[in-house]
Design an enzyme around this catalytic site. Structure first.
Site, PDB file in Angstrom:
ATOM      1  N   LYS A   1       0.857  -1.187   0.000  1.00 16.89           N
ATOM      2  CA  LYS A   1       0.000   0.000   0.000  1.00 16.89           C
ATOM      3  C   LYS A   1       0.891   1.235   0.000  1.00 16.89           C
ATOM      4  CE  LYS A   1      -1.828   2.622   3.080  1.00 16.89           C
ATOM      5  NZ  LYS A   1      -1.683   3.908   2.364  1.00 16.89           N
TER       6      LYS A   1
ATOM      7  N   GLY B   1       7.064   4.725   8.491  1.00 14.34           N
ATOM      8  CA  GLY B   1       6.188   5.863   8.758  1.00 14.34           C
ATOM      9  C   GLY B   1       6.397   6.365  10.173  1.00 14.34           C
TER      10      GLY B   1
ATOM     11  N   GLU C   1      10.493   0.949  10.236  1.00 17.77           N
ATOM     12  CA  GLU C   1      11.500   2.016  10.077  1.00 17.77           C
ATOM     13  C   GLU C   1      10.752   3.311  10.327  1.00 17.77           C
ATOM     14  OE1 GLU C   1      13.212   4.999   8.803  1.00 17.77           O
ATOM     15  OE2 GLU C   1      13.222   4.173   6.768  1.00 17.77           O
TER      16      GLU C   1
ATOM     17  N   CYS D   1      13.371  10.896   7.456  1.00 20.04           N
ATOM     18  CA  CYS D   1      13.300  10.364   8.810  1.00 20.04           C
ATOM     19  C   CYS D   1      14.633  10.537   9.524  1.00 20.04           C
ATOM     20  CB  CYS D   1      12.862   8.910   8.789  1.00 20.04           C
ATOM     21  SG  CYS D   1      13.743   7.959   7.569  1.00 20.04           S
TER      22      CYS D   1
ATOM     23  N   GLU E   1       9.632  15.500  16.125  1.00 22.15           N
ATOM     24  CA  GLU E   1      10.072  15.408  14.733  1.00 22.15           C
ATOM     25  C   GLU E   1       9.270  16.433  13.923  1.00 22.15           C
ATOM     26  OE1 GLU E   1       9.148  11.729  12.642  1.00 22.15           O
ATOM     27  OE2 GLU E   1      11.062  11.875  11.594  1.00 22.15           O
TER      28      GLU E   1
HETATM   29  P1  ADP Z   1       2.718  10.332   7.894  1.00 27.71           P
HETATM   30  O1  ADP Z   1       2.099  10.971   9.088  1.00 27.71           O
HETATM   31  O2  ADP Z   1       4.065  10.802   7.595  1.00 27.71           O
HETATM   32  O3  ADP Z   1       1.820  10.303   6.689  1.00 27.71           O
HETATM   33  P2  ADP Z   1       2.018   7.675   8.601  1.00 27.71           P
HETATM   34  O4  ADP Z   1       2.695   6.776   9.563  1.00 27.71           O
HETATM   35  O5  ADP Z   1       0.669   8.183   8.980  1.00 27.71           O
HETATM   36  O6  ADP Z   1       3.006   8.841   8.301  1.00 27.71           O
HETATM   37  O7  ADP Z   1       1.859   6.998   7.185  1.00 27.71           O
HETATM   38  C1  ADP Z   1       2.753   6.081   6.616  1.00 27.71           C
HETATM   39  C2  ADP Z   1       1.968   5.005   5.919  1.00 27.71           C
HETATM   40  O8  ADP Z   1       1.193   4.321   6.889  1.00 27.71           O
HETATM   41  C3  ADP Z   1       0.974   5.511   4.872  1.00 27.71           C
HETATM   42  O9  ADP Z   1       0.954   4.598   3.785  1.00 27.71           O
HETATM   43  C4  ADP Z   1      -0.338   5.497   5.623  1.00 27.71           C
HETATM   44  O10 ADP Z   1      -1.465   5.378   4.788  1.00 27.71           O
HETATM   45  C5  ADP Z   1      -0.168   4.257   6.482  1.00 27.71           C
HETATM   46  N1  ADP Z   1      -1.020   4.204   7.674  1.00 27.71           N
HETATM   47  C6  ADP Z   1      -1.507   5.236   8.396  1.00 27.71           C
HETATM   48  N2  ADP Z   1      -2.277   4.787   9.409  1.00 27.71           N
HETATM   49  C7  ADP Z   1      -2.289   3.433   9.337  1.00 27.71           C
HETATM   50  C8  ADP Z   1      -2.901   2.390  10.097  1.00 27.71           C
HETATM   51  N3  ADP Z   1      -3.684   2.655  11.139  1.00 27.71           N
HETATM   52  N4  ADP Z   1      -2.678   1.112   9.740  1.00 27.71           N
HETATM   53  C9  ADP Z   1      -1.888   0.819   8.693  1.00 27.71           C
HETATM   54  N5  ADP Z   1      -1.293   1.749   7.925  1.00 27.71           N
HETATM   55  C10 ADP Z   1      -1.478   3.052   8.235  1.00 27.71           C
END
Ligand code: ADP
Length: 494
Positions: free
Chosen positions: A191, A244, A266, A300, A397
C-alpha cells in the site's frame, strides 16, 4: 531565500499519468467499492488524478493473489537465479524510464526533479540490483550437533508480506521493500501512501513488463486505517514491513498482535548532528545544511538537532543563514529548483505550528518562518538558533525545512544531550579528531552514524533505528533476514 529568475528556469515536461487503478494478480482493476480519491500536486494544490481507493475487500483479493503466487505458480518453482534476473530486468526498465519516473515523483510529491533524478531513481535502481544479486546467494548452513546426526538449516521465504510505505521517498521506499522480499521469494501486497501513489503504480506496470509473474507484486492504493489496517489485520499476511510515524507503528503493533505477524518498522527520528570546533567548517556547514534541508526536511534521518561547539556557533549560524537566503524555492519541475513544497496541507500546518512553537518558546528565528507565496505548500528555509533541549522544536520530529541549532561545550555533556530523545535513527559528527569521532560513534544511540558526511546511503549498508525509531534493519544482508524463516533439519544417520 531566492526564486529562480524566469529566463534561467528550465521545466521538465509534465509526465503522463498512466495507471491509477489497483494492481492485483497482474490486472488493473477499480476498487471494489468503486471509490476513488484525488492525488494532489503539492506545488499547485491542483488534482493530478483520481486514484482507486482500495479497502479491505481489495486487500483481501490482493492477499489471495499473493498467496496463490506464493504457494503455486511460476514464482514458487522458479530458480532463485531466475528471480534475480527478473529483478535486474525491472531495474533496467526503471533506468530506461528514469526521466519520466523522476518527473512523476516530483509532480506527486513536490520534490525537486533534479533531486529525484540524482537520488530517488538511481538509489531505487541500485537497491533492486543489490537484492537481485542476493537472490541466488541465500542459503543455510550445516551444524555439528551432538550424536550421529546430520543437521542443516534451510532458508525459506516468510510468505505473503504486507508492505506499507510513506510519501517522502515513494519509489525508494517501494524498492527497499520489494528488493529483499522478491530476492527471498516472498510475494507482496503493497500500500503506497495516499499522498503519493503514482510512481508505485508505474513501478508495478514496469514490473509486469519485466516478467515478474502475476500475483507476485500487488499494489493497492488507499488510506492508512482502511487499506493499511486491512493488511495488518489479514490472517493470511505473514509479515508486515512498515515505514512511517512511530505513532502509526504503535497502532500496527497492537493490531498485528491477534495474528502474531512478523513486524519490521522504520520510523522517525530527531537525529543529532554534532559539529566540533576542530571540524572543517566549510564541509560541516554544507553537510549540515544538506542533512536537514534535503527533500524539504522530509527525511526520517534529518539532522534536525544540530549541536555546534560554542566557539564556532555564531559563525556556523551566519553561514547556514546565508545559504538559506540564496536557496532557490519554487516549482519542483524546474531543474534549477532546490526546494519544493511540503507534501500536503496537513504537513504544512504541522510544520507552521511547530515554527510558531519555536518562536513562542524563545528560540531565535534567524531565517524563514513563513509561507512562500499563496499557492502550494511552500515554507521558507527556517533556522532557529539558541534552541534549548527541552523546547518542543528540539524534541518533536518536525519533518520540514526547520533547523534547530543548540550550543555545546564538551563531549560528556554532548553525548547525554544527543541521546536525550525517544528516537535513535541516525547521528553525525564533524571533527578532525579520530578519537572524538570514535567515542561519539560508540556512545550515541543510533542505527547509523555518519562521520564528516551526512545522508550517505547505499543499498549494501543496513539502515534502521534504535529505540522508538524502529525494529529490525532495512538494506544490506540485515534487510533480507526479516523476509526469511530458518528451518532446521536433523537427520539420524544410523
Ligand atoms: P505520515 O504521518 O508521515 O503520513 P504515517 O505513519 O501516517 O506517516 O503513514 C505512513 C503510511 O502508513 C501511509 O501509507 C499510511 O497510509 C499508512 N497508515 C496510516 N495509518 C495506518 C494504520 N492505522 N494502519 C496501517 N497503515 C497506516
Amino acid at each position: 531565500m531566492a526564486t529562480a529568475t524566469l529566463d534561467k528556469k528550465v521545466s521538465v515536461p509534465r509526465p503522463k499519468i498512466r495507471r491509477t487503478e489497483c494492481f492485483i494478480d497482474g490486472k488493473w482493476v477499480a476498487a471494489q467499492s468503486g471509490k476513488t480519491f484525488s492525488t494532489v500536486c503539492p506545488a499547485t494544490e491542483e488534482k493530478i488524478a483520481d486514484v482507486a481507493e482500495g479497502d479491505a475487500a481489495d486487500i483481501d483479493l490482493a492477499v489471495k493473489a499473493a498467496r496463490k503466487a506464493f504457494e503455486r505458480g511460476p514464482w514458487k518453482t522458479m530458480s532463485a537465479r531466475q528471480r534475480g534476473k527478473l529483478m535486474y530486468r525491472l531495474a533496467d526498465l526503471l533506468e530506461e524510464n528514469l526521466d519520466e519516473l523522476a518527473a512523476l515523483e516530483s509532480l506527486d510529491n513536490g520534490k525537486p526533479v533534479a533531486d529525484a533524478r540524482a537520488a530517488d531513481v538511481p538509489l531505487t535502481i541500485q537497491c533492486l540490483r543489490y537484492y537481485a544479486g542476493f537472490a541466488d546467494k541465500i542459503h543455510g548452513s550445516t551444524i555439528p550437533i551432538d550424536g550421529n546426526f546430520f543437521c542443516f538449516t534451510k532458508k525459506h521465504p516468510v510468505g505473503v508480506v504486507g508492505q506499507i510505505i510513506p510519501w517522502n521517498f515513494p519509489m525508494l521506499m517501494a524498492a527497499w521493500k520489494w528488493g529483499p522480499a522478491l530476492a527471498a521469494g516472498c510475494t507482496v501486497v503493497m500500500k503506497p501512501a495516499e499522498q503519493t501513489p503514482l510512481t508505485c503504480l508505474r513501478m508495478a506496470e514496469l514490473a509486469q513488463e519485466a516478467g515478474i509473474p502475476d500475483g507476485v507484486l500487488n499494489v493497492v492504493p488507499g488510506f492508512g486505517p482502511t487499506a493499511g489496517g486491512a493488511i495488518v489485520a489479514h490472517r493470511d499476511v505473514d509479515k508486515v514491513a512498515f515505514t512511517g510515524e512511530h505513532l502509526t507503528a504503535q497502532i500496527i503493533m497492537r493490531n498485528a498482535a491477534e495474528t502474531l505477524k512478523r513486524l519490521t518498522f522504520e520510523l522517525g527520528g530527531k537525529s543529532p548532528n554534532v559539529i566540533f570546533d576542530d571540524a572543517d567548517l566549510d564541509a560541516a556547514v554544507k553537510g549540515a545544511h544538506f542533512g536537514l534541508y534535503f527533500n524539504q526536511g522530509q527525511c526520517c534521518c534529518a539532522g534536525s538537532r544540530v549541536f555546534v561547539h560554542e566557539s564556532i556557533h555564531d559563525e556556523f549560524v551566519s553561514r547556514v543563514a546565508s545559504m538559506n537566503q540564496s536557496r532557490v524555492v519554487g516549482n519542483p519541475l524546474d531543474l534549477s529548483t532546490e526546494q519544493g513544497p511540503q507534501v500536503d496541507q496537513a504537513q504544512f500546518d504541522k510544520i507552521m505550528g511547530l515554527i510558531e512553537s519555536g518562536i513562542k518558546s524563545g528560540a531565535e528565528c534567524v531565517t524563514g518562518g513563513k509561507r512562500v507565496g499563496d499557492r502550494g505548500y511552500f515554507i521558507e528555509p527556517t533556522l532557529f538558533a539558541n534552541v534549548d533541549d527541552n523546547m518542543e522544536i528540539a524534541q518533536r520530529e518536525i519533518f520540514g525545512p526547520v533547523m534547530s541549532v543548540l550550543k555545546f561545550r564538551d563531549m560528556d555533556e554532548l553525548i547525554e544531550r544527543a541521546n536525550n530523545t525517544i528516537f535513535g535513527l541516525a547521528a553525525a559528527v564533524w571533527t578532525r579528531d579520530i578519537g572524538k569521532a570514535h567515542k561519539f560513534a560508540a556512545e550515541v544511540k543510533a542505527g547509523t552514524v555518519w562521520v564528516n558526511c551526512y545522508d550517505v546511503f547505499d543499498a549494501a549498508a543496513p539502515f534502521g533505528g534504535f529505540k522508538m525509531s524502529g525494529q529490525g534493519r532495512e538494506l544490506g544482508e540485515d534487510g533480507l533476514r526479516p523476509y526469511l524463516e530458518t528451518k532446521t533439519v536433523t537427520i539420524a544417520m544410523d
